[in-house]
Design a protein around this motif. Structure first.
Motif, mmCIF file in Angstrom:
data_model
loop_
_atom_site.group_PDB
_atom_site.id
_atom_site.type_symbol
_atom_site.label_atom_id
_atom_site.label_comp_id
_atom_site.label_asym_id
_atom_site.label_seq_id
_atom_site.Cartn_x
_atom_site.Cartn_y
_atom_site.Cartn_z
ATOM 1 N N ASP A 11 -7.337 -0.539 11.285
ATOM 2 C CA ASP A 11 -7.095 -0.180 9.886
ATOM 3 C C ASP A 11 -7.357 -1.406 9.025
ATOM 4 O O ASP A 11 -6.999 -2.534 9.396
ATOM 5 N N PRO A 49 -6.595 -1.864 5.230
ATOM 6 C CA PRO A 49 -6.118 -1.406 3.922
ATOM 7 C C PRO A 49 -6.316 -2.462 2.834
ATOM 8 O O PRO A 49 -6.335 -3.665 3.115
ATOM 9 N N ASP A 73 -4.320 -3.710 0.805
ATOM 10 C CA ASP A 73 -2.931 -3.978 0.444
ATOM 11 C C ASP A 73 -2.523 -5.345 0.952
ATOM 12 O O ASP A 73 -3.098 -5.861 1.924
ATOM 13 N N THR A 105 2.057 -4.224 4.230
ATOM 14 C CA THR A 105 1.256 -3.487 5.204
ATOM 15 C C THR A 105 1.899 -3.526 6.584
ATOM 16 O O THR A 105 2.058 -2.501 7.260
#
Length: 301
Positions: free
Chosen positions: A92, A94, A96, A101
């Motif tokens: 993943d 992201p 963020d 996270t």
């Protein structure tokens, strides 16, 4: 350590500390036959707000940051697959910040693994207290992967050590430590450190106990009581006992020089209300000579 999703999650950034974390997490996931999730937080908010960049410049920088993140993820995946070709790996990336996270990821993991230092998406994984912050707020145990003498050499031999102080969080750490020792086929060293100075009130008024022999007998009894029942549950685990009149952090830091893993609760019986990560856990996260597994109190539904 009962969580809905059977996975080990590791935060990566391409640094040497991150590489050690991926290696450790992949071996653990393989041993447990769990899924491995590799996560990299891009931390891109500053590129647009307060960073002084707009338009094409910000877009170009974002693209570079994203490519760095993709490279970190790809390298980590290749490394994990080389450890176990049958390992189930998901990733993943992201947009963020890393701390939120990782804390969010901890809701769905058996264990969260981070390196002792970081660059890029996880800058300052210890400098600035990021690892300590994650360990203080995560919803699952957090392993901070440290090597001998601040090196990338992570020990794979030696016992599992656990700090015991009689607190409820310590009880959870004992359960995790026995499981880890059994999984690795190594002895467990139960460490209980105490001193003869107690604080009597909120102003920190201290007194020295005058019967150290009697106190030591009581502390020995406490350690015996906390270990009761575990040998029957884990008959394969050889148990060693360390009872020492010293500060817990010093005793555990010393034993970390010979252990392959030290397990502690995030807070002990001497912790202050509202302090999410105790001083002993913080000291180990920053200075231990082996990986440290910080066990958080179980969240009530």
């Amino acid at each position: 350590m009962t969580v809905n999703d059977p996975r080990i999650t590791v935060g990566v950034d391409g640094s040497a500390g991150s590489t050690a974390a991926v290696t450790w997490a992949a071996k653990l996931a393989s041993r447990r036959r769990l899924q491995l999730k590799i996560v990299h937080g891009l931390q891109v908010a500053g590129l647009y707000y307060g960073g002084g960049m707009t338009g094409i410049g910000a877009a170009t920088l974002f693209e570079a940051v994203q490519k760095d993140g993709e490279r970190a993820i790809a390298d980590a995946r290749t490394l994990a697959a080389s450890i176990d070709k049958d390992l189930v790996i998901v990733t993943d990336l992201p947009n963020d910040p890393p701390v939120p996270t990782l804390i969010d990821e901890s809701r769905h993991a058996r264990m969260l693994v981070v390196g002792r230092t970081g660059t890029g998406g996880f800058t300052g994984m210890l400098v600035g207290g990021t690892a300590a912050t994650v360990a203080a707020h995560a919803h699952c145990p957090v392993a901070v992967i440290r090597g001998r003498h601040d090196s990338a050499i992570v020990p794979e031999t030696g016992p599992v050590a656990v700090g015991i102080d009689g607190s409820p969080n310590s009880e959870q750490a004992i359960a995790v430590a026995f499981e880890e020792a059994s999984l690795r086929g190594v002895p467990l060293v139960a460490v209980h450190a105490w001193n003869d100075i107690v604080y009597e009130d909120t102003r920190g008024t201290a007194r020295i106990l005058t019967q150290p022999g009697t106190l030591e007998e009581g502390e020995d009894r406490l350690l015996t009581e906390r270990l009761a029942g575990w040998p029957e549950k884990y008959p394969d685990v050889e148990i060693g006992r360390v009872l020492v009149r010293d500060r817990p952090r010093r005793a555990l830091l010393e034993i970390s020089e010979e252990a392959q893993l030290v397990v502690v609760g995030s807070r002990g019986r001497g912790g202050f209300t509202g302090m999410l990560l105790g001083s002993t856990s913080q000291a180990l996260v920053q200075h231990a000579q082996c990986p440290v597994l910080v066990v958080r109190p179980e969240r009530k539904a």
